[in-house]
Write a protein that holds these residues in place. Structure first.
Motif, PDB file in Angstrom:
ATOM      1  N   UNK A 103     -27.622  89.160  31.015  1.00 57.18           N
ATOM      2  CA  UNK A 103     -26.523  89.719  30.217  1.00 57.18           C
ATOM      3  C   UNK A 103     -25.625  88.590  29.715  1.00 57.18           C
ATOM      4  N   UNK A 104     -25.323  87.635  30.600  1.00 63.20           N
ATOM      5  CA  UNK A 104     -24.375  86.578  30.228  1.00 63.20           C
ATOM      6  C   UNK A 104     -24.941  85.671  29.140  1.00 63.20           C
ATOM      7  N   UNK A 105     -26.273  85.520  29.080  1.00 61.31           N
ATOM      8  CA  UNK A 105     -26.838  84.655  28.034  1.00 61.31           C
ATOM      9  C   UNK A 105     -27.230  85.450  26.792  1.00 61.31           C
ATOM     10  N   UNK A 106     -26.832  86.702  26.706  1.00 58.41           N
ATOM     11  CA  UNK A 106     -27.094  87.497  25.489  1.00 58.41           C
ATOM     12  C   UNK A 106     -28.430  88.210  25.503  1.00 58.41           C
ATOM     13  N   UNK A 107     -29.120  88.165  26.644  1.00 58.73           N
ATOM     14  CA  UNK A 107     -30.402  88.876  26.742  1.00 58.73           C
ATOM     15  C   UNK A 107     -30.248  90.120  27.605  1.00 58.73           C
ATOM     16  N   UNK A 108     -29.286  90.966  27.224  1.00 56.28           N
ATOM     17  CA  UNK A 108     -29.023  92.165  28.032  1.00 56.28           C
ATOM     18  C   UNK A 108     -30.210  93.121  28.023  1.00 56.28           C
ATOM     19  N   UNK A 109     -31.129  92.941  27.060  1.00 52.59           N
ATOM     20  CA  UNK A 109     -32.358  93.753  27.041  1.00 52.59           C
ATOM     21  C   UNK A 109     -33.217  93.495  28.279  1.00 52.59           C
ATOM     22  N   UNK A 110     -33.030  92.339  28.928  1.00 52.68           N
ATOM     23  CA  UNK A 110     -33.835  91.988  30.104  1.00 52.68           C
ATOM     24  C   UNK A 110     -33.082  92.256  31.415  1.00 52.68           C
ATOM     25  N   UNK A 294     -27.493  95.023  22.034  1.00 51.34           N
ATOM     26  CA  UNK A 294     -26.552  95.594  21.061  1.00 51.34           C
ATOM     27  C   UNK A 294     -26.510  94.715  19.814  1.00 51.34           C
ATOM     28  N   UNK A 295     -26.666  93.394  20.011  1.00 51.96           N
ATOM     29  CA  UNK A 295     -26.638  92.503  18.851  1.00 51.96           C
ATOM     30  C   UNK A 295     -27.813  92.785  17.904  1.00 51.96           C
ATOM     31  N   UNK A 296     -28.990  93.077  18.466  1.00 51.15           N
ATOM     32  CA  UNK A 296     -30.137  93.444  17.608  1.00 51.15           C
ATOM     33  C   UNK A 296     -29.786  94.665  16.762  1.00 51.15           C
TER      34      UNK A 296
END
Ligand SMILES: [Zn+2]
Ligand SMILES: [Zn+2]
Length: 341
Positions: A103-110, A294-296
């Motif tokens: 989540x912290x590195x922007x990969x909340x999908x994982x 969410x960014x996607x």
């Protein structure tokens, strides 16, 4: 409120009514949540994966649907991001923990605590749903509710897949399968990579004709050989044969991106045809696409409004959700299926 729910795991081919109508209490939005009055919800192949148990909901019954569009009806305590009546959408990402390294590195999908709308939480096959305000997305004005719905999944995941190919303008791109996601990806690819040639592999002549209408330079079946090798292929089929054939069609260092939450088992034997020198040697890669951030969703909605992408849609009333699912299973597809609620 009226909803259609999954009560048990079943095979859609054998059970033409996998969803049951239900009368459920209207959800009450909690702290920093919004209650949404749903007006449209897209129908996705992932619903079949949930119903048939390939990605089973942890608790049943559940209201499926992760491409919901509607208006904010009520703000829960402390929720102030939206005003009553604002139009929002909810995508596959229902929540993520916000604290783990992914989540912290922007990969909340994982995120290990990733929760999916309509599987791990009640989704949009209902008159109302609730979600944390931070996971609701404003919908650009140019889209109708029904047009916006399929953008939330097929579009957002398609965008993530296209980004994961690492494609550069002028590279060649293959698409295996040409359903809801494929027809959005070709529009994005033509806008972002105008010199890229797109090759489409699809089962039906209707899909192949549709692909050519949308600008594919070539359209054939999975067994056919395209006139050039490909830098990248995005696979949106539920099958294995297209994976093997796509690996054969890749250039050295080419990448296959598999955009499917689960594959079906029917033709798994086809994998035994993998021949290392033909299909994998020369640094060919396979990568899957997991969920969306969410960014996607937000990047894609902006892009879709700018191009603009107007998805071809086919509408059904909520009460006919089962018919939409059966037709999806039978691959009666032209564009995206949307429930009117
Ligand atoms: Zn979906
Ligand atoms: Zn997390």
């Amino acid at each position: 409120m009226k909803a259609m729910v999954i009560r048990r795991i079943s095979r859609v081919g054998e059970n033409p009514t996998p969803l049951e109508p239900a009368e459920l209490p209207e959800p009450v939005p909690g702290i920093r949540e919004v209650l949404i009055r749903v007006s449209a919800c897209g129908v996705c192949h992932t619903e079949l994966d949930e119903i048939e148990g390939r990605t089973p909901p942890p608790r049943l019954p559940v209201v499926p649907g992760h491409q919901a569009v509607g208006r904010v009806e009520k703000n829960g305590e402390g929720a102030d991001r939206f005003r009553i009546g604002d139009r929002v959408g909810v995508a596959w990402i229902f929540s993520a923990c916000g604290r783990c390294s992914y989540c912290l590195e922007g990969n909340e999908n994982l995120c290990p605590d990733f929760r999916a709308t309509g599987r791990d939480a009640y989704g949009g096959y209902a008159e109302y749903m609730k979600v944390a305000e931070e996971f609701a997305h404003p919908i650009p004005d140019i889209f109708t509710d029904a047009e916006a719905a399929p953008l939330l999944c097929a579009g957002a995941v398609g965008y993530r897949s296209l980004m994961l190919t690492g494609l550069k303008d002028g590279d060649s791109l293959g698409l295996t399968g040409f359903g809801a996601s494929g027809h959005l990806v070709i529009k994005m690819a033509r806008h972002l990579f105008p010199d890229t040639r797109v090759y489409v592999f699809a089962r039906s002549e209707e899909e192949r004709r549709f692909a050519r209408e949308l600008g594919a330079v070539w359209a054939g079946t999975a067994e056919e050989t395209p006139p050039e090798k490909l830098n990248a292929v995005i696979d949106t089929t539920p099958a294995w044969k297209p994976v093997v054939e796509a690996m054969n069609n890749l250039k050295p260092a080419g990448r296959l991106v598999i955009n499917a939450i689960r594959k079906e088992e029917t033709d798994k034997d086809y994998l035994l045809r993998i021949d290392y020198p033909t299909h994998l040697w020369m640094e060919k890669e396979i990568k899957s696409v997991a969920n969306v951030t969410r960014r996607d969703v937000e990047s894609f909605l902006k892009l879709a409004a700018a191009i603009p992408i107007r998805p071809e849609i086919q509408e059904y009333p909520l009460t006919e959700a089962n018919r939409a699912l059966v037709e999806l299973k039978e691959r009666k597809i032209r564009g995206a299926k949307v429930l009117r609620i």
